[in-house]
Motif scaffolding. Structure first.
Motif, short mmCIF file in Angstrom:
data_model
loop_
_atom_site.label_atom_id
_atom_site.label_comp_id
_atom_site.label_asym_id
_atom_site.label_seq_id
_atom_site.Cartn_x
_atom_site.Cartn_y
_atom_site.Cartn_z
N ASN A 98 -42.21 25.70 -23.47
CA ASN A 98 -43.91 25.60 -23.26
C ASN A 98 -43.39 24.15 -24.39
N GLU A 99 -43.22 24.35 -25.31
CA GLU A 99 -43.24 22.93 -26.49
C GLU A 99 -42.36 21.80 -26.47
N LEU A 100 -40.89 22.61 -25.87
CA LEU A 100 -40.45 21.88 -24.91
C LEU A 100 -40.70 20.51 -24.09
N THR A 101 -41.52 21.92 -23.66
CA THR A 101 -42.14 20.99 -21.86
C THR A 101 -43.57 19.39 -22.59
N LEU A 147 -44.02 26.80 -6.38
CA LEU A 147 -45.00 26.21 -5.49
C LEU A 147 -45.98 25.15 -6.95
N THR A 148 -45.76 26.21 -8.12
CA THR A 148 -46.95 25.10 -8.96
C THR A 148 -46.13 24.17 -10.06
N ASP A 149 -44.51 24.11 -10.11
CA ASP A 149 -43.83 23.42 -10.45
C ASP A 149 -43.49 22.18 -10.33
N ARG A 150 -44.65 22.17 -8.53
CA ARG A 150 -44.97 20.14 -7.91
C ARG A 150 -46.33 20.08 -8.59
N ILE A 151 -46.91 20.79 -9.25
CA ILE A 151 -48.48 20.28 -9.16
C ILE A 151 -48.48 18.74 -9.98
N ASP A 152 -47.48 19.49 -11.28
CA ASP A 152 -46.78 18.53 -12.97
C ASP A 152 -45.50 17.93 -12.79
N CYS A 164 -44.36 18.60 -16.84
CA CYS A 164 -44.56 20.22 -17.09
C CYS A 164 -44.65 20.91 -15.94
N PRO A 165 -43.51 21.45 -15.47
CA PRO A 165 -43.24 22.56 -14.54
C PRO A 165 -43.61 24.23 -15.38
N MET A 166 -43.03 23.93 -16.75
CA MET A 166 -43.15 25.04 -17.46
C MET A 166 -44.47 26.19 -17.78
N THR A 167 -45.43 24.16 -18.50
CA THR A 167 -46.62 24.88 -18.09
C THR A 167 -47.59 25.48 -17.10
N MET A 218 -37.41 21.03 -11.79
CA MET A 218 -38.62 22.01 -11.09
C MET A 218 -37.61 23.32 -11.34
N THR A 219 -38.70 23.68 -12.37
CA THR A 219 -37.06 24.34 -13.67
C THR A 219 -37.74 26.03 -12.45
N SER A 220 -39.03 26.41 -12.14
CA SER A 220 -39.65 28.56 -12.02
C SER A 220 -38.89 28.62 -12.75
N TYR A 221 -38.73 28.81 -14.06
CA TYR A 221 -38.09 29.34 -14.41
C TYR A 221 -38.69 30.52 -15.10
N PHE A 222 -40.08 31.13 -15.33
CA PHE A 222 -41.65 32.01 -15.71
C PHE A 222 -41.46 32.62 -14.56
N ARG A 223 -41.47 34.08 -14.14
CA ARG A 223 -41.74 34.98 -13.76
C ARG A 223 -43.04 35.40 -13.93
N ILE A 224 -43.26 36.50 -12.79
CA ILE A 224 -44.75 37.27 -13.19
C ILE A 224 -44.19 38.41 -13.80
N GLY A 225 -44.33 38.56 -15.04
CA GLY A 225 -43.74 40.24 -15.90
C GLY A 225 -42.90 38.92 -17.36
N GLY A 226 -42.16 37.71 -16.94
CA GLY A 226 -41.64 37.57 -17.63
C GLY A 226 -40.87 36.51 -17.49
N VAL A 227 -39.74 36.34 -18.16
CA VAL A 227 -38.78 34.81 -17.63
C VAL A 227 -37.59 35.85 -16.69
#
Lengths: 160, 418
Positions: free
Chosen positions: B130-133, B90-95, B98-101, B178-187
Motif C-alpha cells: 500500500n505504501e509503495l502504491t 473490478l476494484t483495481d479499475r476504480i483508480d 492505486c489498485p492495491m488501496t 491492475m494487480t489484484s494482488y489482495f484476496r479476501i482473507g490475505g494476499v
C-alpha cells in the motif's frame, strides 16, 4: 468482537455514553450495533434534525450519502449517511427508509454542503428525490436518460 | 465595453497598467461581459475525462461547474452481479494509480462482514504494498502536476522511479497496473525471493530521488510563483465540502485514517502525518512530498519486521486451497470447486470500511443479504468530494490557476464515475 445488538432500547442502554446515541435519543426509531458499527434509523421527516443533532454532538464530517434498494420489499429505499467525528474518532451511520411511491426526503445540503454531489448521485442512480436540494439534476447519466440504473429492477446489461 | 478604460495600445498610461493588473489579481469582475468556455474533456493532469464549464471574464474565473459522467463503468451495478471474490479485480479499475488501496478497502470490508482474522504476515505485506502504491501514485501526481506548470524534466524523473515500483508489482503480482494482488482473507501469492532485495534497493535510492525533485522545484521562482497563494481552501470549507487526504491536511486539519482509525495493522508502524496550514497549492505540494518520505519509512519498517507465517487466513471455505493440496486431497479439490462455481456466503449485515488512499478517504460500503453475491457495494471515493471543492478554490483566480489547482488535488476520474 463486540456483541451484536438490535433494537433501540438494547443499543441505547449498552451505549448510553455514545455521543450519537445521546444526541438522537429522542429521534431514533430503530438502532443496531453490529461489527463495531453504530447504525441509527430515523424517520425521514427528521433527517435534517438528526443531522444537525449529530453535528452538534461532534460528528462534523459527512463522509457519504448513498442508497440501498430493497426491492421488492417495502419500504423500498434505504438512504444511508455515514458521518465521522474527527474528535471522537468514531463513525455513525444514519438510515432513513422511503417507500417506492413516495421516494422523497429532505436534502441535508444545508447541514453539510458536501451532500450536494452525493444526493445528486443518489437521485441519478436510484430516482430518489431530495426536497430543498439547490440543483437536483442528473450528474452521471445524460439528462434524457430513461430509468435509474442502480435500482434492482433495472437489468444489469441495460434495456435493449 | 469594460468599465476599465481601454489602454492606449501604443502608449499605455500608468493608471491603465495598474488597473489592468488589479483586474487580474482577484478583483471581482463585472458580470455583463463573461464568456463560457469548456476545459477538457481531456487534460494530462486529469487522469480520465473531465469537462469543466468555466465562466470567465477576461482571464478571471467567475464560476466553475464540473461536468462528470463520461466513463460509465457501471461498476457498482456490476459488483451486484458477481461473487464476492470476483469483485476484487473490478476494484483495481476504480483508480488505476492505486489498485492495491482499492483492493485493501474492499477486502477489509468483506473480511469485517465475515469476521475473518488476517495473519500478520499478510497484514505487513498489505501495508508494504500500500505504501509503495502511495509513492507510485504521488510520483504520477508530481510528474503531471509539474508538467502542467511547464517543468517537463520532473515528469521524466518521476516516471523513472515509478517504473521501479511497477517492476516490484509485476514481480509480486504478475501485473504492473491492475494487480489484484489482495484476496479476501490475505494476499494471493507468497512474494518471490528477489522481492525483498528489490524493495530494499528501491527504498535505498528513494530519499535521494525525492531530494532531486525538490532541488528542481522547491527553490524555482516560476514554481513558487505559480503555486504560492493559489487555490486557497480553508479548514472549515475543506470539512464542509468533504475534502479528505492531502488537500485536507494541507488546509491544516490533522487527520489521517492510518493513524487515527488504524486498519490492517497500521497501529504497529511509526510515522508522522505531514500537515500544513497554508491551504494553497504549495501546501498540497509540500504535504505530498513529505508523505512520500513517510511512506518510505513505513515500507522500511514493514520490510524489516515482516513476520514469518501464512499469507492467508485459515478458512478453507473462503480461501482457495494450495495447488499442492488440491492435487493430493479430495477435500481441498471440493472446496476449490465450490468456491469457484458457487462463491461463499457472507453473513447478512452492512459495513463501511475506509482506508487512507493517496487521494484521501476511500470507503467501501458493502451490504450483504447472506448470499454469495454482494447485495450492494458502494465506493466512497475521495476525488468525488474534492471535485466539489474545486469551485471554492478557483473562484476569482486566473484561468491558468485552474490548471495548477486541478493538478494539486490529484484527481482520478475513474473514481468519480459509477
Amino acid at each position: 468482537m463486540d456483541a451484536v445488538l438490535n433494537g433501540t432500547q438494547a443499543v441505547f442502554e449498552a451505549h448510553a455514553d455514545n455521543a450519537a446515541v445521546k444526541a438522537l435519543s429522542g429521534i431514533a426509531t430503530n438502532a443496531k450495533f453490529d461489527r463495531g458499527e453504530m447504525t441509527i434509523t430515523v424517520a425521514r421527516e427528521n433527517i435534517v434534525a438528526a443531522g444537525e443533532a449529530v453535528k452538534q454532538a461532534g460528528y462534523t464530517f459527512l463522509e457519504d450519502v448513498t442508497a440501498v434498494d430493497w426491492y421488492p420489499s417495502e419500504p423500498r429505499f434505504q438512504i444511508t449517511y455515514h458521518i465521522l467525528s474527527m474528535s471522537l474518532k468514531a463513525r455513525v451511520r444514519l438510515v432513513a427508509r422511503l417507500s417506492e411511491d413516495d421516494a422523497v426526503i429532505d436534502s441535508i445540503v444545508g447541514v453539510w454542503p458536501s451532500a450536494n454531489f452525493y444526493e445528486r448521485e443518489v437521485f441519478d442512480l436510484f430516482g430518489v428525490r431530495f426536497s430543498g436540494h439547490p440543483n437536483l439534476r442528473r450528474i452521471m447519466m445524460p439528462e434524457d436518460w430513461q430509468g435509474h440504473p442502480l435500482r434492482k429492477d433495472y437489468p444489469v446489461e441495460g434495456y435493449r | 465595453m469594460s468599465p476599465i478604460a481601454a489602454p492606449d495600445m501604443l502608449n499605455p498610461g500608468v493608471e491603465d497598467v495598474v488597473a489592468d493588473t488589479e483586474r487580474h489579481q482577484g478583483v471581482p469582475p463585472p458580470q455583463d461581459q463573461t464568456m463560457v468556455i469548456n476545459m477538457g474533456p481531456q487534460h494530462p493532469s486529469t487522469h480520465g475525462v473531465l469537462r469543466l464549464v468555466l465562466e470567465i471574464d477576461g482571464e478571471s474565473v467567475v464560476s466553475l461547474a464540473p461536468d462528470i459522467g463520461y466513463l460509465h463503468t457501471g461498476i457498482e451495478k456490476t459488483c451486484e452481479a458477481k461473487f464476492y471474490q470476483q469483485v476484487v479485480p473490478l476494484t483495481d479499475r476504480i483508480d488505476y494509480l492505486c489498485p492495491m488501496t482499492n483492493n485493501l478497502a474492499y477486502c477489509l470490508a468483506v473480511e469485517k462482514l465475515l469476521g475473518l482474522e488476517i495473519p500478520e504476515r499478510a497484514q505487513y505485506l498489505r501495508v508494504l504494498l500500500n505504501e509503495l502504491t502511495r509513492i507510485q501514485s504521488h510520483l504520477v501526481w508530481l510528474g503531471t502536476h509539474a508538467m502542467d506548470i511547464g517543468a517537463l524534466t520532473v515528469f521524466l524523473y518521476c516516471f523513472r522511479e515509478r517504473e521501479d515500483i511497477l517492476r516490484i508489482f509485476e514481480n509480486v503480482a504478475g501485473q504492473r497496473m491492475m494487480t489484484s494482488y489482495f484476496r479476501i482473507g490475505g494476499v494471493s501469492l507468497e512474494p518471490p525471493l528477489d522481492f525483498y532485495k528489490q524493495v530494499q534497493e528501491f527504498l535505498n535510492i528513494m530519499p535521494d530521488r525525492i531530494k532531486q525533485y525538490e532541488n528542481l522545484l522547491t527553490g524555482n521562482p516560476i514554481w513558487m510563483g505559480r503555486l504560492k497563494g493559489i487555490g486557497y481552501l480553508s479548514a472549515e470549507d475543506a470539512i464542509a465540502l468533504g475534502v479528505t487526504g492531502p488537500p485536507l491536511r494541507a488546509s491544516g486539519v490533522d487527520w489521517d485514517l492510518r493513524r487515527d482509525m488504524p486498519y490492517s495493522g497500521y497501529e504497529k508502524f511509526k510515522f508522522n502525518v505531514p500537515v500544513s496550514n497554508d491551504g494553497d497549492v504549495w501546501a498540497r505540494y509540500v504535504v505530498r512530498m513529505d508523505e512520500m518520505r513517510e511512506s518510505v519509512k513505513i515500507c522500511q519498517q514493514a520490510l524489516d519486521g515482516l513476520p514469518e507465517g501464512r499469507i492467508v487466513a485459515d478458512a478453507p471455505k473462503i480461501i482457495l486451497p494450495d495447488r499442492e493440496q488440491m492435487k493430493t486431497q479430495m477435500e481441498a479439490l471440493i472446496h476449490h470447486f465450490k468456491i469457484v462455481t458457487e462463491g461463499f456466503g457472507v453473513p447478512a449485515g452492512e459495513v463501511y470500511q475506509a482506508v487512507e488512499s493517496p487521494r484521501g478517504e476511500m470507503g467501501y460500503y458493502v451490504v450483504s443479504d447472506g448470499t454469495a453475491k454482494p447485495y450492494r457495494v458502494h465506493m466512497r471515493n475521495p476525488s468525488y468530494a474534492t471535485l466539489q471543492a474545486l469551485e471554492t478554490m478557483c473562484k476569482g483566480r486566473l484561468l491558468a490557476d485552474v490548471v495548477a489547482v486541478i493538478g494539486s488535488i490529484d484527481i482520478v476520474l475513474g473514481e468519480i464515475d459509477r
